[in-house]
Design a protein around this motif. Sequence first.
Motif, PDB file in Angstrom:
ATOM      1  N   ALA A  36      25.374  23.041   8.172  1.00 43.92           N
ATOM      2  CA  ALA A  36      25.278  23.682   7.166  1.00 43.92           C
ATOM      3  C   ALA A  36      25.562  22.992   5.963  1.00 43.92           C
ATOM      4  CB  ALA A  36      26.835  25.692   7.571  1.00 43.92           C
ATOM      5  N   MET A  37      25.052  23.866   4.607  1.00 48.07           N
ATOM      6  CA  MET A  37      25.673  22.751   3.430  1.00 48.07           C
ATOM      7  C   MET A  37      25.961  24.574   2.704  1.00 48.07           C
ATOM      8  SD  MET A  37      22.842  19.857   3.036  1.00 48.07           S
ATOM      9  CE  MET A  37      24.458  18.895   1.997  1.00 48.07           C
ATOM     10  N   GLY A  38      26.887  24.088   1.995  1.00 53.01           N
ATOM     11  CA  GLY A  38      27.036  25.288   0.640  1.00 53.01           C
ATOM     12  C   GLY A  38      27.661  24.605  -0.173  1.00 53.01           C
ATOM     13  N   TRP A  39      27.470  25.355  -1.464  1.00 52.45           N
ATOM     14  CA  TRP A  39      28.022  25.171  -2.887  1.00 52.45           C
ATOM     15  C   TRP A  39      29.381  26.658  -3.135  1.00 52.45           C
ATOM     16  CZ3 TRP A  39      26.501  21.283  -6.102  1.00 52.45           C
ATOM     17  CH2 TRP A  39      25.631  20.519  -5.747  1.00 52.45           C
ATOM     18  N   PHE A  40      29.744  25.359  -3.280  1.00 53.71           N
ATOM     19  CA  PHE A  40      31.347  26.463  -4.292  1.00 53.71           C
ATOM     20  C   PHE A  40      31.806  26.210  -5.430  1.00 53.71           C
ATOM     21  CE2 PHE A  40      33.412  27.551  -0.215  1.00 53.71           C
ATOM     22  CZ  PHE A  40      32.471  26.880   0.557  1.00 53.71           C
ATOM     23  N   THR A  91      19.283  30.292  -5.978  1.00 49.87           N
ATOM     24  CA  THR A  91      18.642  29.942  -4.619  1.00 49.87           C
ATOM     25  C   THR A  91      18.856  28.008  -4.461  1.00 49.87           C
ATOM     26  OG1 THR A  91      17.111  31.563  -5.661  1.00 49.87           O
ATOM     27  CG2 THR A  91      16.569  30.132  -3.561  1.00 49.87           C
ATOM     28  N   ILE A  92      19.580  29.305  -2.967  1.00 45.44           N
ATOM     29  CA  ILE A  92      19.966  27.964  -2.122  1.00 45.44           C
ATOM     30  C   ILE A  92      18.720  27.523  -1.397  1.00 45.44           C
ATOM     31  CG2 ILE A  92      21.294  28.999  -0.800  1.00 45.44           C
ATOM     32  CD1 ILE A  92      23.100  26.803  -0.002  1.00 45.44           C
ATOM     33  N   SER A  93      18.691  26.141  -1.233  1.00 45.06           N
ATOM     34  CA  SER A  93      17.567  25.824  -0.064  1.00 45.06           C
ATOM     35  C   SER A  93      17.791  24.050   0.369  1.00 45.06           C
ATOM     36  CB  SER A  93      16.375  25.302  -1.205  1.00 45.06           C
ATOM     37  OG  SER A  93      16.437  24.138  -2.420  1.00 45.06           O
ATOM     38  N   ARG A  94      17.783  23.839   1.251  1.00 41.92           N
ATOM     39  CA  ARG A  94      17.687  22.444   2.012  1.00 41.92           C
ATOM     40  C   ARG A  94      16.597  21.587   1.955  1.00 41.92           C
ATOM     41  NH1 ARG A  94      21.378  22.505   7.524  1.00 41.92           N
ATOM     42  NH2 ARG A  94      20.995  20.214   7.817  1.00 41.92           N
ATOM     43  N   ASP A  95      17.171  20.528   2.039  1.00 37.05           N
ATOM     44  CA  ASP A  95      15.837  19.805   2.446  1.00 37.05           C
ATOM     45  C   ASP A  95      16.487  18.238   3.877  1.00 37.05           C
ATOM     46  OD1 ASP A  95      13.183  16.796   1.506  1.00 37.05           O
ATOM     47  OD2 ASP A  95      13.469  18.010   2.969  1.00 37.05           O
ATOM     48  N   LYS A  96      16.354  18.668   4.815  1.00 38.90           N
ATOM     49  CA  LYS A  96      16.776  17.262   5.657  1.00 38.90           C
ATOM     50  C   LYS A  96      18.233  16.866   4.840  1.00 38.90           C
ATOM     51  CE  LYS A  96      12.611  14.792   6.517  1.00 38.90           C
ATOM     52  NZ  LYS A  96      12.316  13.702   6.534  1.00 38.90           N
ATOM     53  N   ASN A  97      19.024  16.224   4.700  1.00 43.83           N
ATOM     54  CA  ASN A  97      19.936  15.679   4.396  1.00 43.83           C
ATOM     55  C   ASN A  97      20.641  16.246   2.859  1.00 43.83           C
ATOM     56  OD1 ASN A  97      20.197  15.190   7.441  1.00 43.83           O
ATOM     57  ND2 ASN A  97      20.155  12.947   6.701  1.00 43.83           N
ATOM     58  N   GLY A 108      19.571  26.491  10.321  1.00 48.91           N
ATOM     59  CA  GLY A 108      18.018  27.916  11.110  1.00 48.91           C
ATOM     60  C   GLY A 108      17.527  28.295   9.462  1.00 48.91           C
ATOM     61  N   GLY A 109      17.750  28.233   8.695  1.00 55.22           N
ATOM     62  CA  GLY A 109      17.598  28.204   7.533  1.00 55.22           C
ATOM     63  C   GLY A 109      18.305  29.876   7.063  1.00 55.22           C
ATOM     64  N   ASN A 110      19.163  30.002   7.405  1.00 62.05           N
ATOM     65  CA  ASN A 110      19.999  31.454   6.415  1.00 62.05           C
ATOM     66  C   ASN A 110      20.758  31.555   6.166  1.00 62.05           C
ATOM     67  OD1 ASN A 110      18.780  33.316   8.781  1.00 62.05           O
ATOM     68  ND2 ASN A 110      20.187  32.965  10.577  1.00 62.05           N
ATOM     69  N   THR A 111      20.866  32.098   4.824  1.00 62.42           N
ATOM     70  CA  THR A 111      21.611  31.783   3.551  1.00 62.42           C
ATOM     71  C   THR A 111      22.824  33.242   3.398  1.00 62.42           C
ATOM     72  OG1 THR A 111      19.881  33.092   2.608  1.00 62.42           O
ATOM     73  CG2 THR A 111      19.726  30.636   2.370  1.00 62.42           C
ATOM     74  N   ASN A 112      23.768  32.804   2.844  1.00 65.49           N
ATOM     75  CA  ASN A 112      24.073  33.944   2.681  1.00 65.49           C
ATOM     76  C   ASN A 112      25.160  33.324   0.661  1.00 65.49           C
ATOM     77  OD1 ASN A 112      26.284  32.198   3.428  1.00 65.49           O
ATOM     78  ND2 ASN A 112      27.680  33.107   2.541  1.00 65.49           N
ATOM     79  N   TYR A 113      25.209  34.272  -0.331  1.00 66.71           N
ATOM     80  CA  TYR A 113      25.863  34.509  -0.924  1.00 66.71           C
ATOM     81  C   TYR A 113      26.215  35.223  -1.387  1.00 66.71           C
ATOM     82  CZ  TYR A 113      21.158  32.553  -1.922  1.00 66.71           C
ATOM     83  OH  TYR A 113      19.330  31.598  -1.330  1.00 66.71           O
ATOM     84  N   ALA A 114      26.967  34.111  -2.497  1.00 65.53           N
ATOM     85  CA  ALA A 114      28.821  35.386  -3.156  1.00 65.53           C
ATOM     86  C   ALA A 114      27.802  36.851  -4.400  1.00 65.53           C
ATOM     87  CB  ALA A 114      28.971  34.648  -4.443  1.00 65.53           C
ATOM     88  N   ASP A 115      28.391  37.831  -4.600  1.00 65.13           N
ATOM     89  CA  ASP A 115      27.836  39.221  -5.071  1.00 65.13           C
ATOM     90  C   ASP A 115      27.250  38.462  -6.390  1.00 65.13           C
ATOM     91  OD1 ASP A 115      29.731  41.408  -3.608  1.00 65.13           O
ATOM     92  OD2 ASP A 115      28.359  40.784  -3.350  1.00 65.13           O
TER      93      ASP A 115
END
Length: 114
Positions: A32-36, A67-73, A53-60
Amino acid sequence: VQLQASGGGLVQPGGSLRLSCTASGSFFSISAMGWFRQAPGKPRELVAGIVSGGNTNYADSAKGRFTISRDKNAAYLQMNSLTSEDTAVYYCNAVVAPSYRIYWGQGTQVTVSS
């Protein structure tokens, strides 16, 4: 594992920025990766996260604007309709398998001001 965050800067209210975070080094995979973010005098808070798996979650506060996205690493955070409340140092992190140890990037400053 090293995380390199980039893309911060000064933007006017209503503007957009795209943050990037790239992981390098020796590891099996990233779960998983995230932004804080952390504003002055405030605790660090989750902005958005994405799992393998591609599921995302966001702060309100981020829903509908970021929009968070991911490409490999690498992970990206597209931020639109920015306001002064979004001013903070933004950090990325990664959960690395199989240890599930968490690694942090160095932070990138986002300043929203006219």
